[in-house]
Enzyme design. Structure first.
Site, mmCIF file in Angstrom:
data_model
loop_
_atom_site.group_PDB
_atom_site.id
_atom_site.type_symbol
_atom_site.label_atom_id
_atom_site.label_comp_id
_atom_site.label_asym_id
_atom_site.label_seq_id
_atom_site.Cartn_x
_atom_site.Cartn_y
_atom_site.Cartn_z
ATOM 1 N N ASP A 185 20.091 -12.593 -12.636
ATOM 2 C CA ASP A 185 19.051 -11.605 -12.894
ATOM 3 C C ASP A 185 19.090 -10.509 -11.845
ATOM 4 O OD1 ASP A 185 17.861 -14.254 -14.249
ATOM 5 O OD2 ASP A 185 17.254 -12.427 -15.290
ATOM 6 N N ASN A 195 18.129 -16.065 -10.149
ATOM 7 C CA ASN A 195 18.492 -16.502 -11.490
ATOM 8 C C ASN A 195 17.493 -17.566 -11.946
ATOM 9 O OD1 ASN A 195 20.330 -16.162 -13.704
ATOM 10 N ND2 ASN A 195 21.119 -18.203 -13.282
ATOM 11 N N LYS A 196 17.665 -18.000 -13.187
ATOM 12 C CA LYS A 196 16.774 -18.983 -13.794
ATOM 13 C C LYS A 196 16.553 -20.187 -12.872
ATOM 14 C CE LYS A 196 15.561 -18.393 -17.155
ATOM 15 N NZ LYS A 196 14.369 -17.840 -17.824
#
Lengths: 293, 293
Positions: A185, A195-196
């Site tokens: 991201d 990120n996730k």
């Protein structure tokens, strides 16, 4: 024009890449129509919305630093529009270039694990499968929003052999995989991958087992901002659990988490492969300078 | 009597500790009534059922090795019944003893993370909280059966400050915790801990961050069997995901996973604290010998 910014700010169904595409198109329209005030208002609106889209905010930050000044300093808008085109090109062409770089790394059928959902990762997996080099794909479901289920459904349309697991079952499949891949991201200038949630445990387990972890993302994800200046907010508790009236505990729900880039084997971008100690070559301002004429 | 074994074999709502209690009571009744055939048939029935209860199977294995021969060799049943009592005592008194050992380890308010649900862990957390030494508890929800939610609801009845997280959010809370604690379903003679899926990633992340991981369990969990002889089966796919007709991918659903005991800082049992390299002192046959008169 401002209405379209408002639509963008409240759109919670489109993916990050689509939102960025629409943002760039809006910028182009504003620039060509000399709607500079609406552009500024639109940027201000977006800055306080789309909190679950840090990659949109990363591009917004680049635009504020590289695109907006070109317009407001009264220069020709032509240069600003060329700059926008360079960003649009990165977005449009990066998926294919990244897939090409990625799939050329492997010369035999490879077992891959991924989490959540990234269009760049999906594109790379399809390319790998087309070349007959994807042996098996393991996908973590990615609570609470279950993006992993969408990922694996897309993959099974392309006849990829794949297995869905709960997020905690990582170590049941990792010893049987060759590599892990995730999207990004954002990557902060001080060396953290956003990120996730679940990316960090994956990174640590990969390190423990000596399994390479690749991050697949376009160079627009490399932010000139520090981690502390990139906002990551919590999402509603109700996505995790329907409360009972007697419940007094807290619920933590955050879609994204930071991981030091040292856990990453390499970043694969449209500009090639970069080990984590060479990321300064990709930081936002640098990327923008290189891609503007 | 066989009907009661059948009820035990198909009971899928009671916890492991309750099932073991009932198994021991059944054994006692069979021994006192000389129903040796029914006992053997009951054991055979249980061996092919209760696949999600490895700790029940561990006790069954001990009983087959240490209790059944005493009866079938025609000795006095008195010795066999004394042996059963020793196992019942371990079950009944271990929770309190473990809680006492555990809570005496900490002299200031401690931040704890746990996964899933273990009555032994719950008892230890309550004791720690009563002594004012539990600063905060983080609980992983534990997909797919969400035992973590039951754990945290029980804890908030005891006014323990606690936060529920999705399983993948481990690294968002671990840097803010002092210790991790889990229960055990079984510990194999060759040095592997069998526990809820998610234990292994927790163990690896704890190692990476230098956070101690304690396993709290009674000595009946230490099996004389090797890992390869302890059965761990998969559970229904539908617990993970409601299938769509077009879905062609696999779904992996296993409640338990094996982790080498090297990732454990110490096992805390009713017989004291044992580092992982001293577990032979706790293996099933040894424990049974020591506790029989």
């Amino acid at each position: 024009m401002l209405r379209e910014f408002q639509e963008l700010a409240t759109d919670n169904t489109s993916g990050a890449t689509e939102l960025v595409h629409r943002l760039l198109a809006l910028c182009e329209n504003c620039a060509m129509g000399y709607h500079f005030d609406e552009l500024r208002q639109g940027f201000a609106l977006l800055e306080t919305s789309q909190i679950s889209m840090p990659s949109l905010h990363a591009v917004l930050h680049i635009l504020k630093g590289e695109f907006l000044p070109k317009l407001l300093e009264g220069e020709e808008t032509a240069e600003a529009i060329v700059y926008l085109s360079s960003l649009q090109n990165i977005l449009e062409e990066s998926g294919e270039a990244i897939s090409r770089y990625f799939s050329s790394k492997f010369d035999k059928p490879t077992r891959v694990v991924t989490i959540s959902r990234s269009l760049t990762v999906l594109s790379a997996l399809n390319t790998l499968a087309e070349k007959g080099k994807l042996r098996h794909l393991y996908v973590c479901e990615s609570r609470p929003m279950m993006e992993g289920v969408r990922t694996i459904r897309d993959c099974c349309q392309h006849s990829i052999n794949s297995t869905l697991i709960v997020d905690s079952a990582l170590m049941e499949v990792l010893p049987n995989t060759d590599i892990a891949i995730v999207g990004a991201d954002s990557v902060s200038a001080d060396g953290f991958l956003l990120n996730k949630t679940g990316t960090f445990p994956l990174g640590i387990c990969c390190k423990e087992l000596g399994i390479p972890l690749y991050v697949l993302c376009d160079s627009l994800k490399f932010s000139p901002q520090l981690k502390e200046n990139i906002r990551v907010e919590e999402s509603p508790e109700s996505e995790i659990l329907e409360r009972k009236t007697a419940d007094t505990f807290c619920i933590h729900n955050c879609y994204f988490e930071w991981m030091p880039v040292d856990y990453v084997t390499a970043f694969i971008t449209e500009r090639g492969e970069f080990p984590p100690d060479q990321l300064t070559r990709l930081a936002g301002e640098d990327a923008a300078e290189n891609s503007s004429p």
